[in-house]
Motif scaffolding. Structure first.
Motif, PDB file in Angstrom:
ATOM      1  N   SER A  59       6.875   7.003   1.895  1.00 16.61           N
ATOM      2  CA  SER A  59       6.985   6.589   0.503  1.00 16.61           C
ATOM      3  C   SER A  59       5.576   6.475  -0.052  1.00 16.61           C
ATOM      4  O   SER A  59       4.896   5.471   0.146  1.00 16.61           O
ATOM      5  CB  SER A  59       7.695   5.237   0.391  1.00 16.61           C
ATOM      6  N   VAL A  60       5.118   7.530  -0.697  1.00 14.91           N
ATOM      7  CA  VAL A  60       3.763   7.557  -1.230  1.00 14.91           C
ATOM      8  C   VAL A  60       3.674   6.665  -2.462  1.00 14.91           C
ATOM      9  O   VAL A  60       2.650   6.066  -2.745  1.00 14.91           O
ATOM     10  CB  VAL A  60       3.325   9.010  -1.558  1.00 14.91           C
ATOM     11  N   GLY A  61       4.774   6.565  -3.200  1.00 18.05           N
ATOM     12  CA  GLY A  61       4.768   5.752  -4.417  1.00 18.05           C
ATOM     13  C   GLY A  61       4.182   6.482  -5.598  1.00 18.05           C
ATOM     14  O   GLY A  61       4.007   5.920  -6.666  1.00 18.05           O
ATOM     15  N   ILE A  62       3.864   7.744  -5.416  1.00 16.93           N
ATOM     16  CA  ILE A  62       3.292   8.565  -6.491  1.00 16.93           C
ATOM     17  C   ILE A  62       4.112   9.848  -6.557  1.00 16.93           C
ATOM     18  O   ILE A  62       4.056  10.659  -5.637  1.00 16.93           O
ATOM     19  CB  ILE A  62       1.825   8.937  -6.208  1.00 16.93           C
ATOM     20  N   PRO A  63       4.884  10.033  -7.630  1.00 19.90           N
ATOM     21  CA  PRO A  63       5.662  11.274  -7.715  1.00 19.90           C
ATOM     22  C   PRO A  63       4.747  12.482  -7.924  1.00 19.90           C
ATOM     23  O   PRO A  63       3.737  12.379  -8.616  1.00 19.90           O
ATOM     24  CB  PRO A  63       6.559  11.055  -8.929  1.00 19.90           C
ATOM     25  N   ILE A  64       5.083  13.568  -7.297  1.00 20.25           N
ATOM     26  CA  ILE A  64       4.340  14.805  -7.481  1.00 20.25           C
ATOM     27  C   ILE A  64       4.952  15.499  -8.685  1.00 20.25           C
ATOM     28  O   ILE A  64       6.050  16.049  -8.615  1.00 20.25           O
ATOM     29  CB  ILE A  64       4.403  15.692  -6.227  1.00 20.25           C
ATOM     30  N   SER A  65       4.250  15.422  -9.809  1.00 20.44           N
ATOM     31  CA  SER A  65       4.774  15.950 -11.060  1.00 20.44           C
ATOM     32  C   SER A  65       3.632  16.220 -12.015  1.00 20.44           C
ATOM     33  O   SER A  65       2.590  15.565 -11.963  1.00 20.44           O
ATOM     34  CB  SER A  65       5.746  14.932 -11.675  1.00 20.44           C
ATOM     35  N   ARG A  66       3.858  17.149 -12.924  1.00 20.53           N
ATOM     36  CA  ARG A  66       2.873  17.432 -13.972  1.00 20.53           C
ATOM     37  C   ARG A  66       2.783  16.290 -14.975  1.00 20.53           C
ATOM     38  O   ARG A  66       1.813  16.168 -15.685  1.00 20.53           O
ATOM     39  CB  ARG A  66       3.271  18.687 -14.742  1.00 20.53           C
TER      40      ARG A  66
END
Length: 117
Positions: free
Chosen positions: A104-111
């Protein structure tokens, strides 16, 4: 010979900083994030059904490096920039990538991720 001595002193100073202030030693760079995410390209663009082991290792390394708020914000900015370079990015696959790799990185991979939070 003098140059070797200077180099040794500089190395010792750098190591001392890492011991005294470990946050200085854990600087996030976008080139490191890009390298970690590169093996994930086929998965986040829909060309592979599951992330590869090397992809998940990269995701785990990002997770390990992003311990402080400052490091998470830097990582977020790098991930957003990386995601923007993939014109065929599959948002659902990219955003679900950490979960598929068991972290759970807690950071979504998104533009469109807001990195100020």
């Amino acid at each position: 010979m003098v140059m070797r001595g200077v180099a040794c002193v500089l190395l010792l100073v750098a190591l001392a900083y890492a011991v005294i202030d470990p946050s200085r030693a854990q600087t996030i760079s976008c080139s490191n994030v890009d390298s970690a995410i590169a093996p994930c390209a086929q998965y986040i663009t829909g060309q592979a059904a599951a992330p590869s082991a090397s992809c998940c290792n990269g995701v785990r390394s990002i997770h390990s490096a992003a311990k402080t708020t400052q490091a998470r914000r830097a990582t977020c900015s790098c991930l957003r920039a990386t995601a923007a370079r993939y014109s065929n990015l599959k948002d659902q696959a990219a955003q679900g990538l950490p979960g598929r790799c068991g972290v759970s990185v807690g950071i979504p991979i998104s533009r469109n991720t807001d990195c100020s939070k």
